[in-house]
Design an enzyme around this catalytic site. Structure first.
Site, PDB file in Angstrom:
ATOM      1  N   GLU A 163       0.801  -1.272   0.008  1.00  0.00           N
ATOM      2  CA  GLU A 163      -0.204   0.112  -0.046  1.00  0.00           C
ATOM      3  C   GLU A 163       0.970   1.313  -0.162  1.00  0.00           C
ATOM      4  OE1 GLU A 163      -2.919  -0.056  -0.564  1.00  0.00           O
ATOM      5  OE2 GLU A 163      -3.976   1.682   0.203  1.00  0.00           O
ATOM      6  N   ASP A 164       1.994   1.159   0.806  1.00  0.00           N
ATOM      7  CA  ASP A 164       2.813   2.615   1.117  1.00  0.00           C
ATOM      8  C   ASP A 164       4.010   2.711   0.305  1.00  0.00           C
ATOM      9  OD1 ASP A 164       0.123   3.295   2.775  1.00  0.00           O
ATOM     10  OD2 ASP A 164       1.595   2.739   4.638  1.00  0.00           O
TER      11      ASP A 164
END
Ligand code: MN
Length: 707
Positions: free
Chosen positions: A72-73
């Site tokens: 996700e990051d």
């Protein structure tokens, strides 16, 4: 160097290698990122991994914890994770990533859908939820760096979704800490009050606890039982809840701390309980045997509250070591004690709960209903009742004999006609109480459950099973309806269905429309999934190829004759069409809407789609003749389904009208809802038909639909 790094070093070679590479990979990926606290971002996955290490989770889960935010990051992709760490770890990381994307918005329906997603993830691999719980725990621990508004939102969502889940999975360690943290943000005053005052009270009681612990130790020694005794303060939230629910002050709550006795065997648990009661008087109604009847989350223990020498009340919990571990770690004990195989039954039962939920969630109409049922199951306290053979059945509070019947078996539920509670006949909607002995009276001749049951059942599974029954029943009704419609339409076109529908023609038809059986085709027509025309036209096509017929038979086939039956004032030679939204029929008050480039579209005057349109583009319109055919849609809402479809079709047939589509379903109130489209050529037929159908007592409402 963080402690998690040291902990990794204690793992055997192979695991250590996996964990170290996950650690380093995540560290590299999160390089330069910061948390709200200003710390490096990587401290978060480390903390989550450490929680899982302490819980005793397996290596793939811990590795996934290190990696849970990289997809996700950071720039890392799912493919990267698969390449470096393999499919199992990817599945876990992926599951947590998907759960992270869920926004638990205030919007109810959305919230419900998210709940469903959590369950799907959990049913696929329960480790995903355990990782998510650890993630949430660390986020709650570091919540003080966020804005007040986010604190409130996150704490609320934690208390509503994650603590009940942790509780249901039996992971009380995580559940208790999460609850205390939630309290701290949701009711800071109460939290502060408890922190200060409980601390004081515990100080005061310190000697007392010591005294009880020592007495119990002596008692164990004298009986020659090997065991452990310790006092443990209860967590704030449970005290807070007690004060709130029972309106008590802190002084009135005597079990601020519980004393626990841990022994080896179940026999010893009961032996110790007996000896304690011999020494101190038990408080009536406070003895709980969760060993014989475990809680729904598989918690086991003996609880008793006794009056000690100084007139003080003390709660004492007695359990085996294994029960103790299960109480602390719940489903996570499955991995912690994998080698010892001590937790298989508990694990299977907990998983079976999740599977059950997945099972019945499929048969509930919408997410909202699913979540309501689930919340009922998660939050409501439980009720323990008995079968006549002494088997314990656990149900949500206020459950009824119908819930009980379905908890035994869906057939018992479907055949249930009455119930006895403690040998007395009761009504099916009466509330059961803990300790009741319930006997279900069944009859092979019953027609099945009643719609009313849906109004009072309390358990999600009973609700789902009742709905399932009706769905199946409706399928049979739909098949009958479908056959009637096809027969009528075939006749109208001058054929007989028996001639048209042969084994041969069905085979050809099912190639095109994919039906597995004639019955399924009939049901699809009856339900409205496939139109009568679609089926009949194809059948006639096949038939004509076999037995050529003059083409005139098809002259009736056009649904609408040319629109010369409408005259638009002041215009001629224009392309005139009928609006699909309101389907005007001769006799309706109509108006022409001059569209840009698409001619004139004729609407009913009361069509809502016209409001707000430029009045200059609306032209008065008149019907000029009869004979053209039109389609009108109706909705019929009725109380009971018994013979209803046949009645409606008979009424329509009696007026020599033909049905082009019919769709029956059950609405949320448990009423039967039909949507019917009818071909007709006189406005007055509509009113007459509505009147005829309405006169039946079972009909709640009939109205014309605009689309
Ligand atoms: Mn995270």
């Amino acid at each position: 160097m963080s402690t998690v790094y040291e902990k990794i070093y204690e793992y055997p070679d192979e695991d250590r290698e996996t964990l170290l590479s996950a650690y380093r990979y995540a560290e590299m990926q999160h390089e330069g990122q910061k948390r709200a606290s200003g710390e490096p971002y990587f401290t978060h996955p480390c903390a989550v991994a450490e929680i899982l290490i302490d819980l005793g989770m397996d290596t793939p889960s811990i590795a996934a914890a290190f990696l849970h935010d990289v997809i996700e990051d950071t720039n890392a992709t799912a493919e990267d994770i698969r390449t470096y760490f393999g499919g199992e770890i990817l599945t876990l990381v992926d599951g947590v990533t998907k759960l992270d994307k869920i926004r638990y918005a205030s919007h109810e329906e959305e919230d419900a859908e998210n709940f469903r997603k959590i369950f799907v993830a959990m049913a696929n691999d329960v480790r995903v939820i355990i990782i998510k719980l650890a993630d949430r725990l660390h986020n709650m621990r570091s919540l003080n760096f966020l804005s007040n508004e986010r604190q409130q939102r996150i704490a609320k969502e934690t208390l509503e979704i994650f603590t009940p889940l942790a509780g249901r999975l039996g992971i009380s360690q995580i559940k208790c800490e999460l609850e205390d943290l939630c309290l701290k943000y949701l009711d800071p005053e109460a939290y502060e009050y408890l922190v200060t005052n409980i601390h004081q009270k515990l100080e005061q009681r310190h000697n007392m606890v010591d005294f009880v612990v020592n007495e119990l130790k002596t008692l164990l020694d004298e009986s020659g039982i090997d065991g452990e005794v310790f006092g443990r303060p209860k967590h704030f939230y449970s005290i807070y809840r007690k004060m709130k629910n029972y309106g008590k002050t802190l002084d009135q709550i005597y079990d601020l701390s519980a004393v626990r006795v841990i022994v080896e065997t179940i026999d010893e648990c009961y032996e110790v309980l007996g000896k304690i009661h011999k020494q101190w008087k038990p408080v009536p109604g406070r003895i709980k045997d969760y060993i014989a009847t475990p809680k729904r989350n598989m918690y086991q223990s003996l609880h008793t509250t006794v009056v000690t020498n100084f007139g003080q009340f003390f709660e004492i919990q007695i359990r085996t070591r294994e029960m103790h571990e299960m109480a602390e770690f719940g489903i996570a004990a499955h991995w912690k004690y994998k080698e010892q195989k001590i937790s298989e039954t508990g694990f299977d039962q907990r998983l079976s709960w999740i599977r059950d939920v997945m099972d019945w969630q499929g048969s509930l109409n919408d997410s909202k209903e699913f979540v309501d049922s689930l919340k009922n199951d998660l939050y409501s306290s439980e009720l323990l009742v008995f079968t006549p053979n002494g088997k314990v059945i656990s149900l949500p509070l206020e459950a009824t004999p119908v819930d009980f019947a379905y908890a035994i078996h869906s057939e018992v539920g479907n055949k249930c006609v009455g119930a006895k509670v403690n040998s007395r006949i009761v009504t099916l909607n009466s509330a059961l109480h803990t300790g009741d002995v319930v006997e279900i009276l069944t009859s092979p001749n019953t027609k099945g459950p009643s719609w009313d049951w849906l109004k009072f059942v309390k358990s999600g599974s009973a609700r789902a099973k009742i709905r399932q029954f009706f769905k199946k029943e409706m399928k049979e009704t739909n098949a009958k309806t479908g056959r009637t419609m096809l027969e009528a339409e075939a006749k109208r076109r001058g054929y007989s269905l028996a001639d048209l529908l042969t084994e041969e023609s069905f085979k050809k038809l099912s190639n095109k429309l994919v039906f597995s059986s004639v019955n399924e085709m009939m049901a699809s027509v009856g339900y409205g999934a496939v139109s009568v025309n679609q089926v009949i036209c194809k059948l006639i096509d096949y038939y004509k190829k076999e037995v050529p017929k003059p083409a005139e038979v098809l002259s009736n086939d056009k649904i609408r004759k040319p629109a010369s039956t409408v005259e638009i004032k002041g215009m001629s030679g224009l392309l005139v069409r009928f609006a699909h939204c309101c389907n005007p029929v001769p006799g309706d008050d109509i108006v022409g809407f001059v569209s840009r480039g698409r001619g004139v579209i004729v609407h009913r005057k009361d069509c809502p789609n016209l409001s707000g349109e430029d009045p200059e583009r609306l032209q008065p319109a008149l019907w000029t003749g009869e004979g053209a055919e039109f389609i009108a849609g109706f909705k019929i809402i009725a109380e009971d389904k018994e013979g209803l479809t046949a009645f409606i079709i008979a009424e329509i047939a009696a007026m020599h009208l033909s049905i082009t589509a019919i769709n029956g379903r059950l609405n949320k109130e448990g009423q039967a809802e039909f949507e019917i489209k009818i071909r007709l050529n006189k406005r007055s037929d509509i009113d007459l038909l509505v009147k005829r159908i309405k006169k039946d007592r079972r009909i709640i409402d009939v109205f014309r639909t605009t689309n």
